[in-house]
Write a protein that holds these residues in place. Sequence first.
Motif, PDB file in Angstrom:
ATOM      1  N   UNK A   1       0.836  -1.200   0.000  1.00  0.00           N
ATOM      2  CA  UNK A   1       0.000   0.000   0.000  1.00  0.00           C
ATOM      3  C   UNK A   1       0.868   1.246   0.000  1.00  0.00           C
ATOM      4  N   UNK A   2       0.278   2.322  -0.496  1.00  0.00           N
ATOM      5  CA  UNK A   2       0.913   3.637  -0.532  1.00  0.00           C
ATOM      6  C   UNK A   2       0.083   4.578   0.335  1.00  0.00           C
ATOM      7  N   UNK A   3       0.770   5.456   1.066  1.00  0.00           N
ATOM      8  CA  UNK A   3       0.099   6.361   1.997  1.00  0.00           C
ATOM      9  C   UNK A   3       0.522   7.805   1.747  1.00  0.00           C
ATOM     10  N   UNK A   4      -0.427   8.733   1.972  1.00  0.00           N
ATOM     11  CA  UNK A   4      -0.158  10.173   1.918  1.00  0.00           C
ATOM     12  C   UNK A   4      -0.800  10.826   3.139  1.00  0.00           C
ATOM     13  N   UNK A   5      -0.244  11.970   3.535  1.00  0.00           N
ATOM     14  CA  UNK A   5      -0.812  12.773   4.615  1.00  0.00           C
ATOM     15  C   UNK A   5      -1.502  13.991   4.028  1.00  0.00           C
ATOM     16  N   UNK A   6      -2.664  14.305   4.581  1.00  0.00           N
ATOM     17  CA  UNK A   6      -3.369  15.522   4.208  1.00  0.00           C
ATOM     18  C   UNK A   6      -3.457  16.385   5.461  1.00  0.00           C
ATOM     19  N   UNK A   7      -2.979  17.618   5.367  1.00  0.00           N
ATOM     20  CA  UNK A   7      -3.035  18.542   6.496  1.00  0.00           C
ATOM     21  C   UNK A   7      -4.334  19.336   6.428  1.00  0.00           C
ATOM     22  N   UNK A   8      -4.868  19.646   7.600  1.00  0.00           N
ATOM     23  CA  UNK A   8      -6.085  20.449   7.722  1.00  0.00           C
ATOM     24  C   UNK A   8      -5.680  21.765   8.369  1.00  0.00           C
ATOM     25  N   UNK A   9      -5.997  22.892   7.710  1.00  0.00           N
ATOM     26  CA  UNK A   9      -5.635  24.164   8.327  1.00  0.00           C
ATOM     27  C   UNK A   9      -6.759  24.624   9.263  1.00  0.00           C
ATOM     28  N   UNK A  10      -6.485  25.647  10.041  1.00  0.00           N
ATOM     29  CA  UNK A  10      -7.443  26.128  11.038  1.00  0.00           C
ATOM     30  C   UNK A  10      -8.719  26.671  10.412  1.00  0.00           C
ATOM     31  N   UNK A  11      -8.665  27.040   9.143  1.00  0.00           N
ATOM     32  CA  UNK A  11      -9.858  27.526   8.456  1.00  0.00           C
ATOM     33  C   UNK A  11     -10.649  26.412   7.798  1.00  0.00           C
ATOM     34  N   UNK A  12     -10.191  25.157   7.924  1.00  0.00           N
ATOM     35  CA  UNK A  12     -10.899  24.027   7.334  1.00  0.00           C
ATOM     36  C   UNK A  12     -10.356  23.591   5.983  1.00  0.00           C
ATOM     37  N   UNK A  13      -9.405  24.336   5.422  1.00  0.00           N
ATOM     38  CA  UNK A  13      -8.806  23.952   4.143  1.00  0.00           C
ATOM     39  C   UNK A  13      -7.938  22.710   4.301  1.00  0.00           C
TER      40      UNK A  13
END
Length: 173
Positions: free
Chosen positions: A111-123
Motif C-alpha cells: 500500500x501507498x500512503x499520503x498525509x493531508x493537512x487540515x488548516x485552522x480555516x478548514x482547508x
Amino acid sequence: MKSPTQLLRVRFLLYGIALFSAVMGVGVCVSRAHAAVTITSFTAKWQTSQVALNWATASEVTNAGFFVWRSSTANGTFTQVSQAIPAKNSGQTVGAQYTYNDASAPAGQTFYYKLQAIDMGGGKQFVTNPVVAAGAAAVPTNTTAPAATATRTAIPGQPTLTPQPTATNTLVP
C-alpha cells in the motif's frame, strides 16, 4: 515579546479573517490560510497485522490536524482511512511526533500512503508524497530443525554422539 497589535494581526491571519491595517490605511484580505506545517519525515511499515505510519513535523503554525490516505498504487486513487488526527502543537513553531496504525489494511498487500493537512480555516492539502508499505509483515513462526539420523562411528574408547533436533524462532516474510 510581540506587541498587542502584532498578536492581533497574527491571530487574524491564523484564522483566515480579513485584516485591515490601520497603520497603512490599506485593507488586506486573507481568504484562507494554508496549513503551514513542515513535515520532516513520513514512513509506513508493516508490523504484524497492521501498517504503522510515523511522521514528524518541524512546525505547525496554522495546522489543525491530519488525515491519512491509502492506495494500492503510487499514482492510483487514494482513500481516506483515518479520522481527523488533531495537531499536537497547533499554532506553534515547534514540531511533534505522530503515529497512526492502519489496522484495516488487508494483510499481505503493498500500500501507498499520503498525509493531508487540515488548516485552522478548514482547508485541506496533501503535504507528503506517497510512501510505501511493501508486502506483508514478517510473521514469527516456530520451526524445528530436520530430524537427526542416527550415525554410528566406531572409535574405540569414545562414546557415540547423536545430534538432537532444536527448536528455533525464524522470521518468515
